[in-house]
Design an enzyme around this catalytic site. Structure first.
Site, PDB file in Angstrom:
ATOM      1  N   SER A 182      26.376  58.555  -4.186  1.00 36.01           N
ATOM      2  CA  SER A 182      25.683  59.784  -4.560  1.00 36.01           C
ATOM      3  C   SER A 182      24.682  59.470  -5.666  1.00 36.01           C
ATOM      4  O   SER A 182      24.767  58.429  -6.314  1.00 36.01           O
ATOM      5  CB  SER A 182      26.722  60.781  -5.065  1.00 36.01           C
ATOM      6  OG  SER A 182      26.133  61.753  -5.888  1.00 36.01           O
ATOM      7  N   TYR A 197      33.870  61.700 -11.258  1.00 36.17           N
ATOM      8  CA  TYR A 197      33.145  61.674  -9.973  1.00 36.17           C
ATOM      9  C   TYR A 197      32.029  60.634 -10.046  1.00 36.17           C
ATOM     10  O   TYR A 197      31.896  59.774  -9.172  1.00 36.17           O
ATOM     11  CB  TYR A 197      32.562  63.060  -9.672  1.00 36.17           C
ATOM     12  CG  TYR A 197      31.786  63.124  -8.367  1.00 36.17           C
ATOM     13  CD1 TYR A 197      32.447  63.100  -7.150  1.00 36.17           C
ATOM     14  CD2 TYR A 197      30.393  63.198  -8.359  1.00 36.17           C
ATOM     15  CE1 TYR A 197      31.745  63.148  -5.945  1.00 36.17           C
ATOM     16  CE2 TYR A 197      29.679  63.249  -7.165  1.00 36.17           C
ATOM     17  CZ  TYR A 197      30.358  63.224  -5.965  1.00 36.17           C
ATOM     18  OH  TYR A 197      29.661  63.263  -4.782  1.00 36.17           O
TER      19      TYR A 197
HETATM   20  N1  NAP Z   1      27.142  67.472  -0.273  1.00 31.67           N
HETATM   21  C1  NAP Z   1      26.457  66.825  -1.181  1.00 31.67           C
HETATM   22  O1  NAP Z   1      25.554  67.391  -1.826  1.00 31.67           O
HETATM   23  C2  NAP Z   1      26.754  65.361  -1.461  1.00 31.67           C
HETATM   24  C3  NAP Z   1      25.892  64.680  -2.305  1.00 31.67           C
HETATM   25  C4  NAP Z   1      26.131  63.340  -2.562  1.00 31.67           C
HETATM   26  C5  NAP Z   1      27.216  62.711  -1.997  1.00 31.67           C
HETATM   27  N2  NAP Z   1      28.058  63.392  -1.191  1.00 31.67           N
HETATM   28  C6  NAP Z   1      29.211  62.681  -0.622  1.00 31.67           C
HETATM   29  O2  NAP Z   1      29.274  62.872   0.769  1.00 31.67           O
HETATM   30  C7  NAP Z   1      30.636  62.871   1.199  1.00 31.67           C
HETATM   31  C8  NAP Z   1      30.905  64.104   2.066  1.00 31.67           C
HETATM   32  O3  NAP Z   1      30.621  65.282   1.326  1.00 31.67           O
HETATM   33  P1  NAP Z   1      30.525  66.734   1.986  1.00 31.67           P
HETATM   34  O4  NAP Z   1      29.690  67.531   1.063  1.00 31.67           O
HETATM   35  O5  NAP Z   1      30.145  66.614   3.401  1.00 31.67           O
HETATM   36  O6  NAP Z   1      32.064  67.218   1.856  1.00 31.67           O
HETATM   37  P2  NAP Z   1      32.811  68.465   2.523  1.00 31.67           P
HETATM   38  O7  NAP Z   1      31.858  69.359   3.220  1.00 31.67           O
HETATM   39  O8  NAP Z   1      33.667  68.999   1.443  1.00 31.67           O
HETATM   40  O9  NAP Z   1      33.729  67.771   3.657  1.00 31.67           O
HETATM   41  C9  NAP Z   1      34.829  67.024   3.290  1.00 31.67           C
HETATM   42  C10 NAP Z   1      35.541  66.487   4.533  1.00 31.67           C
HETATM   43  O10 NAP Z   1      36.620  65.649   4.094  1.00 31.67           O
HETATM   44  C11 NAP Z   1      37.863  66.102   4.617  1.00 31.67           C
HETATM   45  N3  NAP Z   1      38.880  65.919   3.573  1.00 31.67           N
HETATM   46  C12 NAP Z   1      38.948  66.526   2.374  1.00 31.67           C
HETATM   47  N4  NAP Z   1      40.038  66.138   1.702  1.00 31.67           N
HETATM   48  C13 NAP Z   1      40.677  65.250   2.497  1.00 31.67           C
HETATM   49  C14 NAP Z   1      41.886  64.502   2.377  1.00 31.67           C
HETATM   50  N5  NAP Z   1      42.671  64.615   1.305  1.00 31.67           N
HETATM   51  N6  NAP Z   1      42.238  63.671   3.380  1.00 31.67           N
HETATM   52  C15 NAP Z   1      41.478  63.576   4.498  1.00 31.67           C
HETATM   53  N7  NAP Z   1      40.332  64.261   4.667  1.00 31.67           N
HETATM   54  C16 NAP Z   1      39.946  65.093   3.688  1.00 31.67           C
HETATM   55  C17 NAP Z   1      37.635  67.559   4.979  1.00 31.67           C
HETATM   56  O11 NAP Z   1      38.445  67.969   6.063  1.00 31.67           O
HETATM   57  P3  NAP Z   1      39.964  68.539   5.861  1.00 31.67           P
HETATM   58  O12 NAP Z   1      39.872  69.629   4.855  1.00 31.67           O
HETATM   59  O13 NAP Z   1      40.435  68.969   7.201  1.00 31.67           O
HETATM   60  O14 NAP Z   1      40.753  67.365   5.391  1.00 31.67           O
HETATM   61  C18 NAP Z   1      36.180  67.542   5.413  1.00 31.67           C
HETATM   62  O15 NAP Z   1      36.063  67.129   6.747  1.00 31.67           O
HETATM   63  C19 NAP Z   1      31.470  62.772  -0.059  1.00 31.67           C
HETATM   64  O16 NAP Z   1      31.880  61.441  -0.251  1.00 31.67           O
HETATM   65  C20 NAP Z   1      30.516  63.187  -1.139  1.00 31.67           C
HETATM   66  O17 NAP Z   1      30.857  62.620  -2.374  1.00 31.67           O
HETATM   67  C21 NAP Z   1      27.846  64.715  -0.912  1.00 31.67           C
END
Ligand code: NAP
Ligand code: NAG
Ligand code: NAG
Ligand code: NAG
Length: 307
Positions: A182, A197
């Site tokens: 990130s 984080y």
């Molecule tokens: N969104 C942003 O702005 C952003 C920016 C920079 C980096 N990122 C990175 O991108 C990645 C994805 O982010 P996102 O925003 O797409 O997240 P998100 O929408 O919150 O999705 C998280 C996913 O992970 C699963 N998950 C959560 N806790 C879990 C656990 N304990 N075990 C197994 N699965 C789990 C969830 O499904 P379940 O609830 O069914 O488990 C869901 O499919 C992360 O690594 C984040 O740090 C995101």
């Protein structure tokens, strides 16, 4: 004397102009004309962790569109079945779902996961699962259990999973591992009020780069993606804008960088933001990021009080 100073300044100035012009041209090329690599060459299956929402789910769709079979891993069986059937109906590919909670240090649980992954010809592993804070906080306000889960989900999961797939990939001399870092991981000042984080995401960056060097000669491509804000439940941003792409737009662009960049934000407008984050004086970005997160913290606390 004056003349030669002028001459030297001119040459240095020209050098700087040429350097930035080159960077700019490469940037435009990378996000427009450049042909994507054939991802099927890595293997027939893609494993995505955190596959049922946000960026992970969008990655699944992009890979399925290219004809790769998708193995989805996250906690909720219901969400897994839903997303898998969505993919099977839309694209002519196979799917497999594995319900697994990455919030664990228990190796026997991981052994069960490995067993289920064992039979697949894994070409690409997307280490996407990750969590952030509920809202920006000082370290002393964080629950010990939150610190535990940040480390389990953001650091442990991708480290051990990569270790699991690498022997087979390097034996076959093909494969690709994608780790989600990130902006918080690449900001030189770190990100105050998201210290844990931001630290876990910096780990992802350094780990990926080192691994890329270790395994490049063995045919495994390791990539680190460092996005800015993407619409998702984690970012709590619901509307797209110039600097906030949808997960679909973001992953379409990020998938096209596979095989080319070992580290990238993945998206053109994030690339511009990252350029400024890295080139502005550190005290400036430090202050901007701190003020921004202080504001977010205040708003979140006010909202909590009202409820
Ligand atoms: N969104 C942003 O702005 C952003 C920016 C920079 C980096 N990122 C990175 O991108 C990645 C994805 O982010 P996102 O925003 O797409 O997240 P998100 O929408 O919150 O999705 C998280 C996913 O992970 C699963 N998950 C959560 N806790 C879990 C656990 N304990 N075990 C197994 N699965 C789990 C969830 O499904 P379940 O609830 O069914 O488990 C869901 O499919 C992360 O690594 C984040 O740090 C995101
Ligand atoms: C992770 O597990 C710990 C210990 O079982 C628990 O206290 C914590 O709430 C869990 N975190 C998440 C995000 O599920
Ligand atoms: C990142 O990617 C590499 C290659 O897959 C992997 O071995 C490593 O464990 C991953 N984790 C981190 C923290 O970068
Ligand atoms: C966010 O979470 C809600 C509730 O769990 C879910 O319905 C929704 O699909 C999720 N994803 C996005 C991108 O909002």
């Amino acid at each position: 004397m004056i003349e030669s100073i002028k001459g030297i300044s001119l040459i240095i100035g020209l050098g700087i102009v040429i350097r930035y012009a080159y960077r700019f041209i490469m940037f435009v090329y990378a996000f427009s004309l450049r042909a994507p690599v054939n991802i099927k060459k890595y293997g027939s299956w893609v494993v995505v962790t955190g596959a049922t929402d946000g960026i992970g789910k969008a990655y699944c769709h992009q890979f399925a569109k290219k004809g790769l079979n998708i193995c989805l891993v996250s906690r909720s069986q219901e969400k897994l079945n839903l997303v898998a059937s969505e993919i099977e109906n839309k694209y002519n590919v196979q799917t497999k779902v594995i319900s697994f909670d990455f919030n664990t240090t228990d190796d026997t649980k991981y052994q069960a996961l490995y067993k289920q992954l064992g039979g697949l010809d894994i070409g690409v592993l997307v280490n996407n699962v990750g969590i952030s804070y509920e809202h920006p906080m000082y370290l002393d306000e964080l629950q010990p259990s939150t610190i535990e889960s940040l480390i389990n989900l953001n650091v442990r999961s991708l480290t051990v999973l990569s270790k699991f797939v690498l022997p087979t990939m390097s034996e076959k001399k093909r494969g690709c591992i994608i780790n989600l870092s990130s902006f918080s991981g690449i900001a030189p000042s770190g990100v105050a009020l998201l210290s844990v984080y931001s630290g876990t995401k910096a780990y992802v960056e350094k780990f990926s780069l080192a691994l890329n060097t270790e395994y490049a000669k063995r045919g495994v491509f390791v990539q680190c993606i460092t996005p800015g804000i993407v619409v998702s439940n984690m970012s709590k941003v619901r509307r797209t804008s110039l600097f906030v792409p949808s997960p679909e737009a973001f992953t379409r662009s990020a998938v096209a960088t596979i095989g080319h960049e070992k580290i990238t934000t993945g998206y053109w407008s994030h690339e511009i933001q990252a350029f400024f984050i890295k080139s502005l004086p550190e005290f400036v970005t430090e202050k901007i990021l701190f003020d921004m997160h202080l504001g977010q913290r205040k708003r979140a606390l006010n909202k909590k009080k009202q409820n």
